[in-house]
Design an enzyme around this catalytic site. Sequence first.
Site, PDB file in Angstrom:
ATOM      1  N   GLU A   1     -10.032   3.863   6.232  1.00  0.00           N
ATOM      2  CA  GLU A   1      -9.231   4.333   7.371  1.00  0.00           C
ATOM      3  C   GLU A   1     -10.072   5.039   8.438  1.00  0.00           C
ATOM      4  O   GLU A   1      -9.927   4.769   9.630  1.00  0.00           O
ATOM      5  CB  GLU A   1      -8.082   5.222   6.897  1.00  0.00           C
ATOM      6  CG  GLU A   1      -7.048   4.493   6.043  1.00  0.00           C
ATOM      7  CD  GLU A   1      -6.436   3.272   6.712  1.00  0.00           C
ATOM      8  OE1 GLU A   1      -6.603   3.094   7.944  1.00  0.00           O
ATOM      9  OE2 GLU A   1      -5.798   2.470   5.995  1.00  0.00           O
TER      10      GLU A   1
ATOM     11  N   GLY B   1       2.955   2.556  10.752  1.00  0.00           N
ATOM     12  CA  GLY B   1       2.687   1.773  11.956  1.00  0.00           C
ATOM     13  C   GLY B   1       2.551   0.293  11.681  1.00  0.00           C
ATOM     14  O   GLY B   1       3.197  -0.536  12.320  1.00  0.00           O
ATOM     15  N   ALA B   2       1.709  -0.051  10.728  1.00  0.00           N
ATOM     16  CA  ALA B   2       1.479  -1.454  10.416  1.00  0.00           C
ATOM     17  C   ALA B   2       0.652  -1.540   9.145  1.00  0.00           C
ATOM     18  O   ALA B   2       0.150  -0.531   8.649  1.00  0.00           O
ATOM     19  CB  ALA B   2       0.737  -2.149  11.560  1.00  0.00           C
ATOM     20  N   MET B   3       0.491  -2.778   8.634  1.00  0.00           N
ATOM     21  CA  MET B   3      -0.213  -2.934   7.364  1.00  0.00           C
ATOM     22  C   MET B   3      -1.104  -4.172   7.393  1.00  0.00           C
ATOM     23  O   MET B   3      -0.678  -5.250   7.794  1.00  0.00           O
ATOM     24  CB  MET B   3       0.818  -3.020   6.228  1.00  0.00           C
ATOM     25  CG  MET B   3       0.198  -3.147   4.858  1.00  0.00           C
ATOM     26  SD  MET B   3      -0.826  -1.703   4.420  1.00  0.00           S
ATOM     27  CE  MET B   3      -2.063  -2.495   3.428  1.00  0.00           C
ATOM     28  N   GLU B   4      -2.328  -3.970   6.917  1.00  0.00           N
ATOM     29  CA  GLU B   4      -3.391  -4.970   7.060  1.00  0.00           C
ATOM     30  C   GLU B   4      -3.435  -6.030   5.967  1.00  0.00           C
ATOM     31  O   GLU B   4      -4.508  -6.603   5.712  1.00  0.00           O
ATOM     32  CB  GLU B   4      -4.739  -4.236   7.089  1.00  0.00           C
ATOM     33  CG  GLU B   4      -5.155  -3.574   5.748  1.00  0.00           C
ATOM     34  CD  GLU B   4      -4.835  -2.090   5.618  1.00  0.00           C
ATOM     35  OE1 GLU B   4      -3.892  -1.631   6.291  1.00  0.00           O
ATOM     36  OE2 GLU B   4      -5.517  -1.399   4.846  1.00  0.00           O
TER      37      GLU B   4
ATOM     38  N   GLU C   1       0.850  -1.179   0.000  1.00  0.00           N
ATOM     39  CA  GLU C   1       0.000   0.000   0.000  1.00  0.00           C
ATOM     40  C   GLU C   1       0.899   1.246   0.000  1.00  0.00           C
ATOM     41  O   GLU C   1       1.857   1.290   0.758  1.00  0.00           O
ATOM     42  CB  GLU C   1      -0.908   0.049   1.233  1.00  0.00           C
ATOM     43  CG  GLU C   1      -1.891   1.209   1.155  1.00  0.00           C
ATOM     44  CD  GLU C   1      -2.897   1.251   2.325  1.00  0.00           C
ATOM     45  OE1 GLU C   1      -2.783   0.443   3.261  1.00  0.00           O
ATOM     46  OE2 GLU C   1      -3.791   2.094   2.256  1.00  0.00           O
TER      47      GLU C   1
ATOM     48  N   HIS D   1      -9.353  -4.088   9.889  1.00  0.00           N
ATOM     49  CA  HIS D   1      -9.309  -3.862   8.442  1.00  0.00           C
ATOM     50  C   HIS D   1      -9.748  -5.099   7.663  1.00  0.00           C
ATOM     51  O   HIS D   1     -10.115  -4.992   6.491  1.00  0.00           O
ATOM     52  CB  HIS D   1      -7.886  -3.499   8.003  1.00  0.00           C
ATOM     53  CG  HIS D   1      -7.595  -2.027   7.960  1.00  0.00           C
ATOM     54  ND1 HIS D   1      -8.454  -1.110   7.391  1.00  0.00           N
ATOM     55  CD2 HIS D   1      -6.510  -1.309   8.372  1.00  0.00           C
ATOM     56  CE1 HIS D   1      -7.907   0.109   7.465  1.00  0.00           C
ATOM     57  NE2 HIS D   1      -6.735   0.018   8.067  1.00  0.00           N
TER      58      HIS D   1
ATOM     59  N   HIS E   1      -6.659  -2.264  15.114  1.00  0.00           N
ATOM     60  CA  HIS E   1      -6.875  -1.525  13.863  1.00  0.00           C
ATOM     61  C   HIS E   1      -6.612  -2.421  12.645  1.00  0.00           C
ATOM     62  O   HIS E   1      -7.450  -2.528  11.751  1.00  0.00           O
ATOM     63  CB  HIS E   1      -5.965  -0.296  13.844  1.00  0.00           C
ATOM     64  CG  HIS E   1      -6.069   0.538  12.610  1.00  0.00           C
ATOM     65  ND1 HIS E   1      -6.884   1.642  12.534  1.00  0.00           N
ATOM     66  CD2 HIS E   1      -5.480   0.425  11.390  1.00  0.00           C
ATOM     67  CE1 HIS E   1      -6.793   2.172  11.329  1.00  0.00           C
ATOM     68  NE2 HIS E   1      -5.942   1.447  10.614  1.00  0.00           N
ATOM     69  N   GLU E   2      -5.466  -3.060  12.632  1.00  0.00           N
ATOM     70  CA  GLU E   2      -5.121  -3.885  11.463  1.00  0.00           C
ATOM     71  C   GLU E   2      -6.055  -5.084  11.361  1.00  0.00           C
ATOM     72  O   GLU E   2      -6.486  -5.451  10.277  1.00  0.00           O
ATOM     73  CB  GLU E   2      -3.663  -4.355  11.527  1.00  0.00           C
ATOM     74  CG  GLU E   2      -2.628  -3.244  11.672  1.00  0.00           C
ATOM     75  CD  GLU E   2      -2.799  -2.077  10.722  1.00  0.00           C
ATOM     76  OE1 GLU E   2      -3.270  -2.289   9.590  1.00  0.00           O
ATOM     77  OE2 GLU E   2      -2.476  -0.941  11.119  1.00  0.00           O
TER      78      GLU E   2
HETATM   79  N1  TRP Z   1      -3.073   0.953   5.730  1.00  0.00           N
HETATM   80  C1  TRP Z   1      -2.152   1.045   6.818  1.00  0.00           C
HETATM   81  C2  TRP Z   1      -2.968   1.237   8.077  1.00  0.00           C
HETATM   82  O1  TRP Z   1      -3.740   2.135   8.196  1.00  0.00           O
HETATM   83  C3  TRP Z   1      -1.173   2.142   6.763  1.00  0.00           C
HETATM   84  C4  TRP Z   1      -0.301   2.303   5.574  1.00  0.00           C
HETATM   85  C5  TRP Z   1      -0.560   2.986   4.460  1.00  0.00           C
HETATM   86  C6  TRP Z   1       1.038   1.945   5.456  1.00  0.00           C
HETATM   87  N2  TRP Z   1       0.539   3.080   3.660  1.00  0.00           N
HETATM   88  C7  TRP Z   1       1.520   2.464   4.244  1.00  0.00           C
HETATM   89  C8  TRP Z   1       1.879   1.230   6.265  1.00  0.00           C
HETATM   90  C9  TRP Z   1       2.848   2.331   3.867  1.00  0.00           C
HETATM   91  C10 TRP Z   1       3.197   1.101   5.865  1.00  0.00           C
HETATM   92  C11 TRP Z   1       3.674   1.657   4.700  1.00  0.00           C
HETATM   93  O2  TRP Z   1      -2.899   0.488   8.976  1.00  0.00           O
HETATM   94 ZN    ZN Z   2      -5.585   1.624   8.640  1.00  0.00          ZN
END
Ligand code: TRP
Ligand code: ZN
Length: 881
Positions: free
Chosen positions: A327, A268-271, A127, A308, A304-305
């Site tokens: 989001e 922070g993190a990715m779903e 993402e 998602h 949060h993740e």
């Molecule tokens: N979608 C992720 C979240 O809200 C955040 C996110 C968007 C992200 N772009 C990213 C994380 C790029 C890492 C790198 O949890």
């Molecule tokens: Zn998110």
Amino acid sequence: MRSETAPAIRLEDYQPPAYRIEKVHLDILLDPTATKVTATLTVVGQDGTETGTPLVLDGDELKLTVLRLNGIELPESEFEATADRLEIRKPPATSFELTIETEINPDTNTKLMGLYRSSETFCTQCEAEGFRRITYFLDRPDVLAIYTTRLEALRASCPVLLANGNLIEAGDVSETDRHYAVWHDPHPKPAYLFALVAGNLAQVPDEFVTSSGKQVELNIFVEHGKENLCGWAMDSLKRSMRWDEEVFGLEYDLDVFNIVAVSDFNMGAMENKGLNIFNDKYVLADPETATDQDYANIEAVIAHEYFHNWTGNRITCRDWFQLCLKEGLTVFRDQEFSSDMRSRPVKRIADVRLLKSHQFPEDAGPLAHPVRPRVYHEINNFYTATVYEKGAEVVRMLKTVLGDEKFHAGLDLYFRQHDGEATTIEAFLKCFEEAAATDLSQFALWYEQAGTPVVSVKTRHDPVQQTFTVSLSQEIPPVPSQKTSKPAVIPLRFGLIGPNGDDIAYEAHTGAKISGDVMLLDKARQEVTFNNISTAPVLSLLRGFSAPVRLDQHLSAEDLLFLASKDNDPFNRWQAVQSLAMQDLVRLTALIRQGEQSTPSDDVIGVFGSVLSDPSLDAALRAQALTLPSEADIAQEIGKNVDPDAILMARRMLREAISRSHATAMLPFVTEMAPGGTYSPDAETAGRRALSNRALHYYAVSARDDSTQIVWERFASADNMTDRLAALTLLVHDDMEQKDAALEMYRNRHEKSSLAMDKWFMTQATAPGARTLQRVRDLMNDPLYDAGNPNRVRSLLQSFATGNPTQFARTDGQGFELVAEAVLQLDKRNPQVASRLLTSFRSWRALDPQRSALAETALLRISSCEELSRDSRDIVDRTLQ
Ligand code: TRP
Ligand code: ZN
């Protein structure tokens, strides 16, 4: 020559793609410097797409090695491949199979987008537009495909092979030292949710049985030796899964849910579907290295993740303009989860503080944009407080306006109707319109209009008529790039408080829609009259912060004092204390600038004393009420011609005055409130630690004989990071004698924990005082500094730029210069980290003329750079415009 601004992408230009990609088969041969990716795509023309319509795939820094169509190598005349684009000029049919082989280099990928390595582990971040750095693709969220991923790597260095979905096959590659795994994800998904991880990681297993009895395997993967730091994250995950079933009726939908913690991560993190990848700071915790705040953050980000999975993955976005669809809604959901796990008012106060400190300034400056933007140059720059936090506020208002029942009916409809789709804000709102049989076209303005509305309030009591009249008006202050604005629907939760502190009943009223304790302001001006009100009440407005607006209410000090002690809405009690302090801080700042005598108000000092020992408030709430508005908050309130030095002095003056008056009362809180025994991260215990440390924060500047000694002892004897860091911060920020000794002790103790060392860097970068600048420069040369690690960069530079207003905005310009230099350096390596750091200039026009001129010089220097990334070019252009 200056780098070109990337072309504008506009919402109104949205076109569905000419082709769909139904299936993706990836075969990935992992190698640190030469990974071979073979993607086999089942491509189908959309209804109406004519045979021969060109297929144009996205790429980014790619090298094509092989291209086959229906198994046959394509002659060069029939396609065009560049690093960022692959065009099949005339596909022979509207349904075909495309095989694309690319070669990529994870080790030189410093942008941390696409496939890269973090401490040897292969991992991905797709993402928003990272998948195109792995293979050519229709890299847009409305192209949903079913993925099968085969990974192959050396068994010795990469025993763990993970991708999305369920594992369907694994084994050795015969006669080699390699092995493979095949993962299949049955849920169609956009490319941004693709992920893989390969490396030598430890596995922390657990399990979860869903409400319908399905067994789910849970795993957290971390570097070896960190297994014992995963307990809290796993516990948070299981509580999130249960909560989503209970509150939203949403169950998990795969056999396995994997989480991987990596130390180099842009956000922070990715779903990613079934394979969430985390910045390790949101996974790893033990009392020795993590604060109570860290524990709370981990709980919130894990939730949060996980959430998602439905709001984002099962139902995704049609295009990136709809980012808030996933989001805003998911932040709302994680806020609700934390509220249920902890204290609801305390969580609300924390969320509003964040909104006001991050989103309000964004909305008031050059980077202001609607919750759903209409135009962007670089989508990575729109993962903002406005999209996330204000987006969550808009969902919360929807709930307030519709009421719980209709809100949930609308959401249920949304999940039923749009499961498996890539959709829009319009479709989302339509579900609520249907379920609640209402018209939300005016409400939809919250997604369209940038800027924080200001609600002005006047009240009038008529003792003869026995009426109480509230006059309201709303206005959005001018926003660059927004010519006009229309009145929004603003839900105002309120109470009329009688002399004894109880809410008085109101029956008849005229002038506005009121349901329960919420009045709706939906015109530019409105007057609401309550009848049969014999004595003048105090109006407690915007309870629970029911809308993301600024209130211009002009309450007298007397009324604020009354609300601070009597309001039965805990949020507004907190707000009243804050408003009192803010008024005084603004007044003191002005006097200091004029070189006049200034002393803090006795009222404010008195309120802080009563809050401290008010048994009706829980400890966490007291700790929050006793926290003065930050320097940045005060600057925002002042709004123009800001002098950060005067603000710092005013704030210190008030803190010292509170300390002098209440030191004796504070001391028992310092010593007795601190919970003993084994550490527990629960909200109640954390609240007592917070209050104890808040009391210490005041006691430290009381000039009592024992004050610095007590801080030192807290530091030296702390058995948890919350207390240790609180004391270290006092020693360093209040420039106490033992600060160097403390910093050294801390470093020796925590040298091996990079998360703990981030706090060490941050504490020094945020110390007020002229020597900090050189200190930051020195720390950039410390062997532990690593410009390639986003957490370390943020802990030193981002915290300097955003958490040290007087030194960032030094009158010799050196603070701005330091950050500008750092932005230019970082931009070559990691544009996302650089452009994020660059946003710290966003309030530059609000500074006094001398400082804003210096900021402009620094910005112009960045702007004149020839090879700026698209990310930084976009931010610097908008900041200067
Ligand atoms: N979608 C992720 C979240 O809200 C955040 C996110 C968007 C992200 N772009 C990213 C994380 C790029 C890492 C790198 O949890
Ligand atoms: Zn998110």
